[in-house]
Design an enzyme around this catalytic site. Sequence first.
Site, mmCIF file in Angstrom:
data_model
loop_
_atom_site.group_PDB
_atom_site.id
_atom_site.type_symbol
_atom_site.label_atom_id
_atom_site.label_comp_id
_atom_site.label_asym_id
_atom_site.label_seq_id
_atom_site.Cartn_x
_atom_site.Cartn_y
_atom_site.Cartn_z
ATOM 1 N N HIS A 234 29.283 -59.255 -123.222
ATOM 2 C CA HIS A 234 30.317 -58.502 -122.476
ATOM 3 C C HIS A 234 29.695 -57.578 -121.437
ATOM 4 O O HIS A 234 29.644 -56.369 -121.575
ATOM 5 C CB HIS A 234 31.353 -57.815 -123.362
ATOM 6 C CG HIS A 234 30.892 -57.061 -124.569
ATOM 7 N ND1 HIS A 234 29.964 -56.047 -124.512
ATOM 8 C CD2 HIS A 234 31.274 -57.168 -125.858
ATOM 9 C CE1 HIS A 234 29.807 -55.567 -125.724
ATOM 10 N NE2 HIS A 234 30.568 -56.230 -126.554
ATOM 11 N N ARG A 245 19.642 -45.282 -108.303
ATOM 12 C CA ARG A 245 18.256 -44.904 -108.595
ATOM 13 C C ARG A 245 17.821 -45.365 -109.987
ATOM 14 O O ARG A 245 16.644 -45.372 -110.307
ATOM 15 C CB ARG A 245 18.089 -43.381 -108.479
ATOM 16 C CG ARG A 245 17.611 -42.974 -107.094
ATOM 17 C CD ARG A 245 17.215 -41.515 -107.084
ATOM 18 N NE ARG A 245 18.327 -40.673 -106.666
ATOM 19 C CZ ARG A 245 18.702 -40.519 -105.400
ATOM 20 N NH1 ARG A 245 18.068 -41.147 -104.438
ATOM 21 N NH2 ARG A 245 19.703 -39.730 -105.106
ATOM 22 N N ASP A 266 39.912 -59.582 -118.886
ATOM 23 C CA ASP A 266 41.309 -59.204 -119.166
ATOM 24 C C ASP A 266 41.804 -58.162 -118.172
ATOM 25 O O ASP A 266 42.952 -57.730 -118.247
ATOM 26 C CB ASP A 266 41.463 -58.697 -120.611
ATOM 27 C CG ASP A 266 40.618 -57.460 -120.898
ATOM 28 O OD1 ASP A 266 39.826 -57.042 -120.014
ATOM 29 O OD2 ASP A 266 40.746 -56.901 -122.002
ATOM 30 N N ASP A 292 36.086 -62.111 -126.460
ATOM 31 C CA ASP A 292 35.898 -60.976 -127.372
ATOM 32 C C ASP A 292 37.211 -60.709 -128.121
ATOM 33 O O ASP A 292 37.504 -59.576 -128.504
ATOM 34 C CB ASP A 292 35.422 -59.718 -126.618
ATOM 35 C CG ASP A 292 34.776 -58.675 -127.522
ATOM 36 O OD1 ASP A 292 34.529 -58.978 -128.709
ATOM 37 O OD2 ASP A 292 34.543 -57.549 -127.041
HETATM 38 ZN ZN LIG Z 1 30.858 -55.845 -128.460
#
Ligand SMILES: [Zn+2]
Length: 398
Positions: A234, A245, A266, A292
């Site tokens: 993810h 930086r 999503d 997920d």
């Molecule tokens: Zn996770």
Amino acid sequence: MNSTVIHASRILTPDDEITDGVIVVEGGQITGLGHRDEMRLPPGAFDYVATGMTVVPGFVDVHIHGAGGHDFMEATPRTLDRITAAVARHGTTSLVATTVSAPIDETCRSLKGIARYIRAHETIGDPADGVADDRGVAAEILGVHLEGPFISRVRRGVHPIDTLAAPSIETFQQLVAAADGLVKILTVAPELPGALELIAAAVEAKVVAAIGHTDATYEETRAAIRAGARHAVHFYNAMRPFTHRDPGVVGAILTDPEVTAEVIADLVHVAGPAIQVLMGTKGFDTVLLASDGIAATGMPDGDYRLGNFEVRVKDGVARNAEGKLAGSTLTLDRALRNVVGLGVPLVSALRMLTVLPARRLGVAGKKGIIAVGADADLVALTPDLRIAGVMTRGAGLA
Ligand SMILES: [Zn+2]
């Protein structure tokens, strides 16, 4: 052996486009593919006619925790039946069952249940013996994704802090043994002591070493990639954020063409423009669409479990007691529509949930593709990319 003949206005394999195409399915596999005129079939030969529709490969989900009211860690045959049937309705025809950090003995118990289930359906559904899987339309579980316990305390998301562990090859091997060798993906935070050795051990065991739930710097991430890590879990979520930086883990993954990045499209976990930055930088060939998804996927708002803790779902968004995002209720058909809505060409978007995840998992040619010899995992899509029919290993669609 009984065959099923499918006629579609358009087939996207997805790399080739066949208009007025035919797919022949026997024993759970694709045994014929071509333009209708080439296939020389008698009139009335078709068992399923997808007029005005596009038939594409079934979707492959590399990161999913549950659906239909159940979590993979429940791991009983009945709950696994429910999850795999629920996601198949949304086009997911194979997946990697994903665990959440939990006490090791509990995780081992879940892994044993999932492994037993996979082994049982390997024999039942084996196209070689021509016996259809008795579950009907249900996604195939290809293996397990261990999301934790070797992750960062700082970037743990909703993973319970007391279940996190330092990278340990011994514990990893214990988990692999419990899963009967069916671990496909291991999520690791590269900055933890012992992470690089663990990544090397995972690669040695033919497990995809994935970078995730991590506060790693750019250099620490580079070291993980050198050790063999090739996937990012993810992307953007539960990662040290990018700054100009201190590009960190995000900067290292964006600039490495060998590493695939899964994204939860999503439009809640990651804003649309950030998905465009990801795809614009890495190109379309290294981005995977993963769900997920949790138990609440395909269910009404309410209280559900993720692994062994409670989450509340409101307006389709899952959060834990502290209000942190706790997985999603995303299905891959919606991910496809969302990404196409961001301007990604349909074929490129389809690749992100078919051939590319299959390739990352080492099942290219068998999953995520419409080709002779591949499993008959098919999705019929309407012109507005809704699911009109699904076939899993030869079952369904008609
Ligand atoms: Zn996770």
